[in-house]
Design a protein around this motif. Sequence first.
Motif, short mmCIF file in Angstrom:
data_model
loop_
_atom_site.label_atom_id
_atom_site.label_comp_id
_atom_site.label_asym_id
_atom_site.label_seq_id
_atom_site.Cartn_x
_atom_site.Cartn_y
_atom_site.Cartn_z
N ASP A 114 28.34 52.82 44.84
CA ASP A 114 28.48 52.51 46.10
C ASP A 114 30.03 52.56 46.36
O ASP A 114 29.79 52.38 47.79
CB ASP A 114 28.03 50.79 45.98
CG ASP A 114 29.12 50.43 45.31
OD1 ASP A 114 29.82 50.81 44.31
OD2 ASP A 114 29.17 49.03 45.40
N GLY A 115 31.65 52.52 45.78
CA GLY A 115 31.88 53.25 46.49
C GLY A 115 33.01 51.99 46.46
O GLY A 115 34.47 51.93 47.16
N SER A 116 33.47 50.87 45.59
CA SER A 116 33.94 50.02 45.47
C SER A 116 35.07 50.76 44.20
O SER A 116 34.48 51.06 43.41
CB SER A 116 32.44 48.87 45.10
OG SER A 116 32.03 49.06 44.08
N VAL A 117 35.58 49.49 44.29
CA VAL A 117 36.83 49.65 43.18
C VAL A 117 36.89 47.92 42.10
O VAL A 117 36.59 47.32 42.75
CB VAL A 117 38.20 49.55 43.29
CG1 VAL A 117 39.14 49.73 42.35
CG2 VAL A 117 37.93 51.24 44.31
N THR A 118 36.36 48.79 41.39
CA THR A 118 36.32 46.82 40.37
C THR A 118 38.08 46.22 40.02
O THR A 118 38.28 47.59 39.31
CB THR A 118 35.50 46.71 38.81
OG1 THR A 118 33.98 46.82 39.83
CG2 THR A 118 35.68 44.60 38.31
N TYR A 119 38.43 45.46 39.81
CA TYR A 119 39.49 44.95 39.03
C TYR A 119 39.92 43.31 38.33
O TYR A 119 38.92 42.83 39.19
CB TYR A 119 41.00 44.98 40.41
CG TYR A 119 41.04 44.49 41.42
CD1 TYR A 119 41.65 43.07 41.31
CD2 TYR A 119 40.77 44.72 42.72
CE1 TYR A 119 41.33 42.16 42.37
CE2 TYR A 119 40.81 43.92 43.61
CZ TYR A 119 41.49 42.47 43.97
OH TYR A 119 41.34 41.60 44.22
N THR A 120 40.55 43.34 37.49
CA THR A 120 40.86 42.26 36.42
C THR A 120 41.59 42.19 36.48
O THR A 120 42.80 42.57 36.54
CB THR A 120 39.49 42.57 35.25
OG1 THR A 120 38.69 42.92 35.82
CG2 THR A 120 39.99 40.54 34.48
N MET A 121 42.43 40.48 36.76
CA MET A 121 43.37 40.29 36.77
C MET A 121 43.24 39.34 35.27
O MET A 121 42.82 37.85 35.49
CB MET A 121 43.91 39.06 37.79
CG MET A 121 43.54 39.91 39.16
SD MET A 121 45.13 38.92 39.96
CE MET A 121 43.61 37.91 41.01
N VAL A 122 43.87 39.29 34.36
CA VAL A 122 44.07 38.73 33.70
C VAL A 122 45.90 38.02 33.49
O VAL A 122 46.62 38.68 33.20
CB VAL A 122 43.95 38.93 32.24
CG1 VAL A 122 43.29 38.09 31.05
CG2 VAL A 122 42.39 39.33 32.11
N THR A 123 45.56 36.32 33.38
CA THR A 123 47.15 35.57 33.05
C THR A 123 47.06 34.83 31.95
O THR A 123 46.22 33.61 31.99
CB THR A 123 47.49 35.00 34.57
OG1 THR A 123 48.65 34.62 34.04
CG2 THR A 123 46.08 34.06 34.80
N GLY A 124 48.25 34.31 31.66
CA GLY A 124 48.33 33.35 30.15
C GLY A 124 50.05 33.33 30.08
O GLY A 124 51.03 34.43 30.09
#
Length: 127
Positions: A114-124
């Motif tokens: 669909d032309g989208s980009v997925t991004y994941t942010m992980v912090t700790g």
Amino acid sequence: MGGKRGVYLIAGSMALILLLAAGAMAAMTLPDQLKDVPLYPGSKIEQVMDMQGHSMATLKVQADRDAVFEFFKKNVAAGGWKIVFQMQQEDAAVIHFQKDKLMLQVTIQGKEDDGSVTYTMVTGGTS
């Protein structure tokens, strides 16, 4: 099942479903540990988790993966985070940041159908 008992059971079930749905919608805000991390403009939160000192958010946006990568390099670093690792491949990119004793990893996936980009942010925290 009939009469008032059936009506109460159905009403109670509906109330429980609405309560769970409201809780799920309320949970679609960023966890506190990610509140100072800028989001790529137009991003939509898909999933969040907050667990024992670690937080994660997965977001989706209509954008170019390289543009999202450059956005995070520039804007997260401007917030006092230092880039400690970065890697770009054909279908994904990863950036690791550190701020005091807090680590942040941003993983950016390639474009979907669909032309989208997925991004994941992980912090700790770091040890």
